[in-house]
Design a protein around this motif. Structure first.
Motif, PDB file in Angstrom:
ATOM      1  N   ILE A 116       0.849  -1.197   0.000  1.00  0.00           N
ATOM      2  CA  ILE A 116       0.000   0.000   0.000  1.00  0.00           C
ATOM      3  C   ILE A 116       0.887   1.249   0.000  1.00  0.00           C
ATOM      4  O   ILE A 116       1.590   1.515   0.974  1.00  0.00           O
ATOM      5  N   PRO A 117       0.850   2.034  -1.083  1.00  0.00           N
ATOM      6  CA  PRO A 117       1.595   3.300  -1.078  1.00  0.00           C
ATOM      7  C   PRO A 117       0.730   4.440  -0.521  1.00  0.00           C
ATOM      8  O   PRO A 117      -0.476   4.471  -0.708  1.00  0.00           O
ATOM      9  N   LYS A 118       1.361   5.365   0.178  1.00  0.00           N
ATOM     10  CA  LYS A 118       0.676   6.545   0.696  1.00  0.00           C
ATOM     11  C   LYS A 118       1.540   7.771   0.436  1.00  0.00           C
ATOM     12  O   LYS A 118       2.760   7.692   0.476  1.00  0.00           O
ATOM     13  N   PRO A 135      -4.686   3.409  -6.210  1.00  0.00           N
ATOM     14  CA  PRO A 135      -4.914   3.961  -4.864  1.00  0.00           C
ATOM     15  C   PRO A 135      -4.806   2.931  -3.749  1.00  0.00           C
ATOM     16  O   PRO A 135      -4.470   3.277  -2.619  1.00  0.00           O
ATOM     17  N   TYR A 136      -5.087   1.672  -4.072  1.00  0.00           N
ATOM     18  CA  TYR A 136      -5.025   0.628  -3.047  1.00  0.00           C
ATOM     19  C   TYR A 136      -3.794  -0.264  -3.197  1.00  0.00           C
ATOM     20  O   TYR A 136      -3.709  -1.319  -2.571  1.00  0.00           O
ATOM     21  N   ILE A 153       3.885   2.799  -9.807  1.00  0.00           N
ATOM     22  CA  ILE A 153       3.075   3.705  -9.002  1.00  0.00           C
ATOM     23  C   ILE A 153       3.091   5.059  -9.700  1.00  0.00           C
ATOM     24  O   ILE A 153       4.158   5.553 -10.081  1.00  0.00           O
ATOM     25  N   ILE A 154       1.917   5.675  -9.884  1.00  0.00           N
ATOM     26  CA  ILE A 154       1.825   6.951 -10.604  1.00  0.00           C
ATOM     27  C   ILE A 154       1.319   8.037  -9.659  1.00  0.00           C
ATOM     28  O   ILE A 154       0.260   7.889  -9.046  1.00  0.00           O
ATOM     29  N   ILE A 155       2.090   9.099  -9.550  1.00  0.00           N
ATOM     30  CA  ILE A 155       1.657  10.280  -8.799  1.00  0.00           C
ATOM     31  C   ILE A 155       1.169  11.312  -9.810  1.00  0.00           C
ATOM     32  O   ILE A 155       1.915  11.703 -10.717  1.00  0.00           O
ATOM     33  N   THR A 156      -0.084  11.736  -9.667  1.00  0.00           N
ATOM     34  CA  THR A 156      -0.662  12.738 -10.567  1.00  0.00           C
ATOM     35  C   THR A 156      -0.931  14.021  -9.773  1.00  0.00           C
ATOM     36  O   THR A 156      -1.564  13.975  -8.717  1.00  0.00           O
TER      37      THR A 156
END
Length: 209
Positions: A116-118, A135-136, A153-156
């Motif tokens: 789980i990334p946060k 998201p999960y 993992i994509i950060i937008t």
């Protein structure tokens, strides 16, 4: 059986035989020098006991190493790297610049479960919005042998049309954490700050530190 453990067992057996032969000839010489009756028989009997003792100790040590090596192999060994960034302008509808940062997750060890990334911002958010995809996270992140393409993992981030991605990330001061457990249900967490730096030729890059 793992090749490294097999090699260790073969090397250990070779060393045991080598030491036993040396011990045998040394005791034979010592008994002969001191005029002990039946030096060959006594040396042979003592060498058998020596072989049994050192063999038992070596077997225990090899078993401990094999258990430890297997436990280490089963632990996830995750590597994280920013592999790409892109920025596009939405002039018609949202009137924002959309930035995307791609983070590759590679696993060199055992399975990582419930990954789980946060992400959090430590700076001023202002009118900017950001999200994380997926998201999960992932239920399982397997070894590279089973997943040749790795995991992304994509950060937008939605920012002002006039804001550069590097300036935006400097303002937001992102901190990203990756939480997961191994197959023994032991929790792990890795945290990184996403920072913008220049290299030697004045090019800007985003880094995980």
């Amino acid at each position: 059986m793992n090749n490294q453990i097999s090699r260790l067992i073969i090397d250990t057996c070779g060393r045991i035989v080598y030491l036993t032969v040396i011990f045998f000839w040394f005791t034979f010489w010592l008994y002969s020098y001191n005029s002990i009756d039946h030096p060959l028989k006594e040396s042979w009997s003592l060498s058998i006991n020596f072989f049994s003792a050192i063999g038992t100790i070596s077997a225990v040590l090899v078993a401990i190493y094999a258990f430890y090596f297997q436990a280490v192999q089963n632990q996830p060994n995750l590597e994280f790297q920013i592999t790409g960034i892109e920025s596009t302008d939405d002039n018609e509808f949202l009137k924002v610049r959309i930035h995307k940062v791609y983070i590759m997750v590679n696993n060199l060890g055992g399975k990582a479960l419930k990954f789980i990334p946060k992400i959090e911002h430590k700076g001023d958010l202002k009118e900017n919005k950001y999200s994380l995809s997926p998201p999960y996270g992932y239920n399982i992140i397997k070894n590279l042998e089973f997943s040749k393409n790795g995991y992304i993992i994509i950060i937008t981030v939605h920012g002002d049309l006039n804001t550069d991605i590097h300036d935006l990330f400097k303002e937001l001061k992102f901190e990203i954490s990756f939480n997961f457990i191994d197959t023994a249900q032991k929790p792990h967490c890795k945290k990184f700050n996403i920072v913008s730096k220049q290299n030697k030729i004045k090019q800007k890059f985003l880094y995980l530190i």
